[in-house]
Design a protein around this motif. Sequence first.
Motif, PDB file in Angstrom:
ATOM      1  N   ALA A 102     -57.130  41.032 -18.897  1.00  0.00           N
ATOM      2  CA  ALA A 102     -57.474  40.876 -17.403  1.00  0.00           C
ATOM      3  C   ALA A 102     -56.547  41.498 -16.593  1.00  0.00           C
ATOM      4  O   ALA A 102     -55.330  41.455 -16.526  1.00  0.00           O
ATOM      5  N   TRP A 103     -57.353  41.962 -15.411  1.00  0.00           N
ATOM      6  CA  TRP A 103     -56.498  42.844 -14.320  1.00  0.00           C
ATOM      7  C   TRP A 103     -56.488  41.660 -13.177  1.00  0.00           C
ATOM      8  O   TRP A 103     -57.529  40.927 -12.783  1.00  0.00           O
TER       9      TRP A 103
ATOM     10  N   VAL B   8     -51.757  46.535  -9.074  1.00  0.00           N
ATOM     11  CA  VAL B   8     -52.487  45.834 -10.057  1.00  0.00           C
ATOM     12  C   VAL B   8     -51.519  45.261 -11.395  1.00  0.00           C
ATOM     13  O   VAL B   8     -50.626  46.161 -11.774  1.00  0.00           O
ATOM     14  N   PHE B   9     -51.885  44.061 -11.708  1.00  0.00           N
ATOM     15  CA  PHE B   9     -51.098  44.003 -13.219  1.00  0.00           C
ATOM     16  C   PHE B   9     -52.293  43.544 -14.274  1.00  0.00           C
ATOM     17  O   PHE B   9     -53.488  43.259 -14.115  1.00  0.00           O
ATOM     18  N   TYR B  10     -51.732  43.859 -15.500  1.00  0.00           N
ATOM     19  CA  TYR B  10     -52.562  43.786 -16.706  1.00  0.00           C
ATOM     20  C   TYR B  10     -52.135  42.730 -17.570  1.00  0.00           C
ATOM     21  O   TYR B  10     -51.013  43.158 -18.033  1.00  0.00           O
ATOM     22  N   ALA B  11     -52.745  41.743 -17.963  1.00  0.00           N
ATOM     23  CA  ALA B  11     -52.123  40.717 -18.910  1.00  0.00           C
ATOM     24  C   ALA B  11     -53.413  39.973 -19.767  1.00  0.00           C
ATOM     25  O   ALA B  11     -54.261  40.180 -19.614  1.00  0.00           O
ATOM     26  N   ASP B  12     -52.734  39.343 -20.539  1.00  0.00           N
ATOM     27  CA  ASP B  12     -53.710  38.271 -21.469  1.00  0.00           C
ATOM     28  C   ASP B  12     -54.306  37.542 -20.442  1.00  0.00           C
ATOM     29  O   ASP B  12     -53.886  36.918 -19.521  1.00  0.00           O
ATOM     30  N   SER B  13     -55.710  37.349 -20.800  1.00  0.00           N
ATOM     31  CA  SER B  13     -56.797  36.615 -19.894  1.00  0.00           C
ATOM     32  C   SER B  13     -56.063  35.123 -19.227  1.00  0.00           C
ATOM     33  O   SER B  13     -56.157  34.836 -17.990  1.00  0.00           O
ATOM     34  N   PRO B  14     -55.821  34.193 -20.540  1.00  0.00           N
ATOM     35  CA  PRO B  14     -55.083  32.946 -19.763  1.00  0.00           C
ATOM     36  C   PRO B  14     -53.985  33.050 -18.893  1.00  0.00           C
ATOM     37  O   PRO B  14     -53.801  32.472 -18.083  1.00  0.00           O
ATOM     38  N   VAL B  15     -53.320  34.058 -19.116  1.00  0.00           N
ATOM     39  CA  VAL B  15     -51.864  34.204 -18.456  1.00  0.00           C
ATOM     40  C   VAL B  15     -52.357  34.575 -16.920  1.00  0.00           C
ATOM     41  O   VAL B  15     -51.916  34.363 -15.828  1.00  0.00           O
ATOM     42  N   ALA B  16     -53.180  35.678 -17.125  1.00  0.00           N
ATOM     43  CA  ALA B  16     -53.664  36.199 -15.519  1.00  0.00           C
ATOM     44  C   ALA B  16     -54.384  35.003 -14.842  1.00  0.00           C
ATOM     45  O   ALA B  16     -54.018  35.040 -13.768  1.00  0.00           O
ATOM     46  N   GLY B  17     -55.186  34.304 -15.320  1.00  0.00           N
ATOM     47  CA  GLY B  17     -55.825  33.256 -14.615  1.00  0.00           C
ATOM     48  C   GLY B  17     -55.041  32.226 -14.257  1.00  0.00           C
ATOM     49  O   GLY B  17     -55.110  31.782 -13.095  1.00  0.00           O
ATOM     50  N   TYR B  18     -53.873  31.800 -15.144  1.00  0.00           N
ATOM     51  CA  TYR B  18     -52.990  31.027 -14.601  1.00  0.00           C
ATOM     52  C   TYR B  18     -52.044  31.269 -13.527  1.00  0.00           C
ATOM     53  O   TYR B  18     -51.848  30.905 -12.601  1.00  0.00           O
TER      54      TYR B  18
END
Length: 315
Positions: free
Chosen positions: A161-162, A231-241
């Motif tokens: 996720a972004w 912008v950052f790009y990361a695993d979706s659970p990490v981005a959401g948290y």
Amino acid sequence: MEAKKSLKAAAACALSVAMLFAGAACGTSDGSDDAASSDSGSKSSELTGYDVSSVQKDDDIAKLLPDYVTKDSKLTIGMDTSYAPAEFLAEDGKTPVGFDVDIAKALAQVFGLEADPETANFDSIIPSVGSKYDIGISSFTVTKERLEAVDFVSHFDAGSAWAVKKGNSNKIDVSDLCGKKVAVQTATMQETEANKMAKQCEADGKDKLEVISSKLQTDVTTNVVTGKADVFYADSPVAGYAIAQTDGQLEMLGKVEGVAPEGIVIKKGDSQMDEAVQKAVQKLIDDGTYLKILKYWGVEDGAIETSEINTPGAE
């Protein structure tokens, strides 16, 4: 899977923004494990983890473990404790917590061993599994490239996720990031993808896409909050948290993409350990412990029904 709509309210308000980012802008240029521990210690949550003490030892599964794992009666786990909510440090700045940590502890219970989660830099874990660590659990996406170096037992599904500043005033469009600054964590799949995008911008004669890599995800998040990156790009659970923890300063851009399995890292070719870990994960899935852990952390959207050995997910 949608990133973190199911995040607990407790997780969303566990920290003030000042507490989350205190000292984060200093970075970790020396790349040491001590740096990873000290920097992420001030960015923890009040959540302490799901209690797995009731999980019983399974003698049949425990007998599968190789001697190098059982000789000290500990299951030593390498993890990057800057990656909430999967693995991070509690408020004491020392104790690893997160859903990966709870899964590791539950695995140790099945094996009849003491869980020993150890903080490490993300890019040092895979080379150290089988020597310094019995296993690695640190939100590793299962990729063909990684499968050349280690074995994997799948335990979770996650996408990428972004995230941008709330309101997206810079009008970031992920379909064309040329001329923008993208923050990622070192050695992640997202870093690889961002570098591919940067090369494509160059090949097309467009403005440079600058990839800003950091050892810690907390620094990645901070780079966007402070404006160092667009912008950052990361695993979706990490981005959401991360979005939930920044008190409205960030928002997700677009939808979760590229859902793929994440896995527990095991020494290459160690079929005995592969089988033991796979059977232990499947036992936790079947008896309901696994889903209870994920629900505690609000990440049940990433739950799997069947754990597999060496099933590639992403390129």
